[in-house]
Design a protein around this motif. Structure first.
Motif, mmCIF file in Angstrom:
data_model
loop_
_atom_site.group_PDB
_atom_site.id
_atom_site.type_symbol
_atom_site.label_atom_id
_atom_site.label_comp_id
_atom_site.label_asym_id
_atom_site.label_seq_id
_atom_site.Cartn_x
_atom_site.Cartn_y
_atom_site.Cartn_z
ATOM 1 N N ASP A 156 28.771 82.525 -2.693
ATOM 2 C CA ASP A 156 29.932 82.522 -2.442
ATOM 3 C C ASP A 156 30.193 82.375 -0.643
ATOM 4 O OD1 ASP A 156 30.003 85.646 -1.244
ATOM 5 O OD2 ASP A 156 32.013 85.895 -1.268
ATOM 6 N N LYS A 157 29.113 82.822 0.327
ATOM 7 C CA LYS A 157 29.182 83.049 1.855
ATOM 8 C C LYS A 157 28.920 81.234 1.715
ATOM 9 C CE LYS A 157 26.897 84.350 5.848
ATOM 10 N NZ LYS A 157 25.618 84.696 6.880
ATOM 11 N N LEU A 158 28.083 80.784 0.909
ATOM 12 C CA LEU A 158 27.274 79.152 0.965
ATOM 13 C C LEU A 158 28.928 78.821 0.883
ATOM 14 C CD1 LEU A 158 25.555 76.859 1.802
ATOM 15 C CD2 LEU A 158 24.936 77.609 -0.620
ATOM 16 N N ALA A 159 29.617 78.900 -0.143
ATOM 17 C CA ALA A 159 30.673 78.851 -0.567
ATOM 18 C C ALA A 159 31.951 78.552 0.027
ATOM 19 C CB ALA A 159 31.510 79.081 -2.101
ATOM 20 N N MET A 160 31.982 80.001 1.359
ATOM 21 C CA MET A 160 32.894 79.416 2.340
ATOM 22 C C MET A 160 32.859 78.597 3.503
ATOM 23 S SD MET A 160 33.386 83.601 2.473
ATOM 24 C CE MET A 160 34.696 84.326 1.256
ATOM 25 N N THR A 161 30.868 78.521 3.681
ATOM 26 C CA THR A 161 30.485 78.353 4.186
ATOM 27 C C THR A 161 30.662 75.826 4.431
ATOM 28 O OG1 THR A 161 28.979 79.142 4.902
ATOM 29 C CG2 THR A 161 28.293 77.124 5.508
ATOM 30 N N GLU A 162 30.667 75.711 2.938
ATOM 31 C CA GLU A 162 31.014 74.480 2.317
ATOM 32 C C GLU A 162 32.510 74.242 2.891
ATOM 33 O OE1 GLU A 162 28.774 71.564 0.740
ATOM 34 O OE2 GLU A 162 28.648 73.121 2.705
ATOM 35 N N LEU A 163 33.407 75.230 2.299
ATOM 36 C CA LEU A 163 34.551 74.380 2.776
ATOM 37 C C LEU A 163 35.541 74.460 4.098
ATOM 38 C CD1 LEU A 163 36.148 77.482 0.046
ATOM 39 C CD2 LEU A 163 35.517 75.222 -0.413
ATOM 40 N N PHE A 164 34.360 75.445 4.883
ATOM 41 C CA PHE A 164 34.801 75.440 5.947
ATOM 42 C C PHE A 164 33.895 74.088 6.498
ATOM 43 C CE2 PHE A 164 33.668 76.373 11.020
ATOM 44 C CZ PHE A 164 35.044 76.594 11.564
ATOM 45 N N ARG A 165 33.034 73.781 6.448
ATOM 46 C CA ARG A 165 32.384 72.531 6.834
ATOM 47 C C ARG A 165 33.344 71.726 5.946
ATOM 48 N NH1 ARG A 165 29.874 68.081 4.582
ATOM 49 N NH2 ARG A 165 29.450 69.427 2.609
ATOM 50 N N VAL A 166 33.837 70.492 5.941
ATOM 51 C CA VAL A 166 34.054 70.190 4.778
ATOM 52 C C VAL A 166 36.225 69.905 5.873
ATOM 53 C CG1 VAL A 166 33.207 69.290 2.885
ATOM 54 C CG2 VAL A 166 35.167 70.538 2.875
ATOM 55 N N MET A 167 36.225 71.766 6.208
ATOM 56 C CA MET A 167 38.248 70.999 6.705
ATOM 57 C C MET A 167 38.058 70.654 7.937
ATOM 58 S SD MET A 167 40.547 74.208 7.795
ATOM 59 C CE MET A 167 39.988 74.304 5.487
ATOM 60 N N LYS A 168 39.046 69.568 8.095
ATOM 61 C CA LYS A 168 39.034 68.864 9.276
ATOM 62 C C LYS A 168 39.379 70.155 10.861
ATOM 63 C CE LYS A 168 41.265 64.501 8.288
ATOM 64 N NZ LYS A 168 42.475 63.315 7.689
ATOM 65 N N PRO A 169 38.745 69.743 12.074
ATOM 66 C CA PRO A 169 39.052 70.460 13.285
ATOM 67 C C PRO A 169 40.837 70.099 12.810
ATOM 68 C CG PRO A 169 36.987 69.219 13.914
ATOM 69 C CD PRO A 169 38.024 68.639 12.708
ATOM 70 N N GLY A 170 41.274 71.382 12.439
ATOM 71 C CA GLY A 170 42.765 71.798 12.962
ATOM 72 C C GLY A 170 43.400 71.306 11.413
ATOM 73 N N GLY A 171 42.842 71.888 10.850
ATOM 74 C CA GLY A 171 43.388 71.690 9.372
ATOM 75 C C GLY A 171 42.801 73.362 8.576
ATOM 76 N N PHE A 172 43.781 73.884 7.614
ATOM 77 C CA PHE A 172 44.055 74.988 7.067
ATOM 78 C C PHE A 172 43.707 74.984 5.589
ATOM 79 C CE2 PHE A 172 48.239 73.396 6.626
ATOM 80 C CZ PHE A 172 48.510 74.319 5.500
ATOM 81 N N GLY A 173 43.308 75.889 4.735
ATOM 82 C CA GLY A 173 43.145 75.931 3.750
ATOM 83 C C GLY A 173 43.905 77.052 3.274
ATOM 84 N N ILE A 174 44.408 77.526 1.359
ATOM 85 C CA ILE A 174 45.027 78.546 1.540
ATOM 86 C C ILE A 174 44.053 79.093 0.253
ATOM 87 C CG2 ILE A 174 46.844 79.628 -0.193
ATOM 88 C CD1 ILE A 174 48.777 78.864 1.065
ATOM 89 N N LEU A 175 42.882 80.238 0.451
ATOM 90 C CA LEU A 175 41.624 80.635 -0.273
ATOM 91 C C LEU A 175 42.217 82.243 -1.340
ATOM 92 C CD1 LEU A 175 39.012 79.632 2.254
ATOM 93 C CD2 LEU A 175 40.257 78.308 0.659
#
Length: 258
Positions: A156-175
């Motif tokens: 899951d750490k790799l998955a979280m890292t990938e989610l962070f990588r593809v998110m734009k600066p100033g963007g957000f997500g609900i995880l």
């Protein structure tokens, strides 16, 4: 009696039979689904360990879906903006899929490791994506929705890292993940491999862990700024019952700083 009915009646008649039973059993207006606006006496029970007042009989939404729907609409006004927004959605729930594809300002990419499981028959294709190796460029998405996915992912750490990588600066997500608030530390044991043992240990045969209160820290460790929002607790008990929400469920809103 139930076995005799199932044995001798065709499937389409069975479906109508149980539909009529449910109409009588759940007829009323004490609860209301905020997504499809259907009303019932109570929502249907659902889960390996059954939860009362959980599943909408019309659209199939569960507590977590209705909570996010209200959060996106009422707190974030997510669907009211005119600014173009690029959305990545893992394991796309039909109820959110339908809303995203009809929004003119949303560039929507629904995805899953097994897209063949999603038979939505829509023009928008569900892409095949491994969450631990996301095939999109850095800083691509304004919003990411990943609802009850990470508990299935060994790394899951790799998955979280990938989610962070593809998110734009100033963007957000609900995880969102299923989380035990009585656990300080996430429980995982990769020597547990059989579906039966996983169900005992983690609550479901295809889960690999039970998240604890350290989930926020795990997200922060890969770079996210995390707001744990108690949105459900800002509603009255009567509203939580009416909309079939779990009062204690927190929303993990994760952003990437500019």
């Amino acid at each position: 009696m139930k076995q005799r009915i199932k044995k001798y009646l065709p499937k389409f008649i069975l479906k109508q039979y149980y539909s009529n039973i449910n109409k009588r059993r759940y007829s009323g207006n004490a609860v209301e689904c905020p997504i499809c606006h259907s009303q019932f006496k109570i929502f249907k029970s659902y889960g390996v360990v059954e939860r009362e007042n959980a599943e909408c009989l019309k659209c199939g939404s569960l507590e977590r879906h209705r909570l996010l729907w209200k959060y996106l609409n009422e707190k974030l006004n997510f669907f009211e903006g005119n600014k173009p927004i690029k959305v990545l959605h893992f394991a796309p729930e039909r109820i959110f899929f339908n809303e995203f594809i009809k929004s003119n300002n949303i560039n929507y990419i629904p995805c899953d490791l097994y897209p063949e499981y999603f038979n939505y028959n829509e023009q928008v294709q569900i892409e095949k994506v491994d969450i631990t190796s996301i095939p999109y460029e850095d800083n691509s998405f304004d919003f990411i929705l990943c609802n009850h996915v990470l508990e299935h992912i060994p790394n899951d750490k790799l998955a979280m890292t990938e989610l962070f990588r593809v998110m734009k600066p100033g963007g957000f997500g609900i995880l969102q993940v299923p989380l035990d608030p009585n656990l300080i530390n996430t429980y995982e044991d990769f020597t547990i491999i059989t579906p039966e043992a996983k169900e005992v240990a983690f609550g479901q045969h295809d889960h690999v862990r039970v998240y604890g209160l350290d989930y926020k820290q795990r997200l922060e460790n890969v770079g996210f700024k995390v707001c744990v929002d108690d949105f459900a607790q800002t509603l009255t008990k009567e509203s939580c019952f009416k909309y079939g929400l779990i009062e204690s469920e927190m929303i993990y809103k994760c952003s990437k700083e500019i």
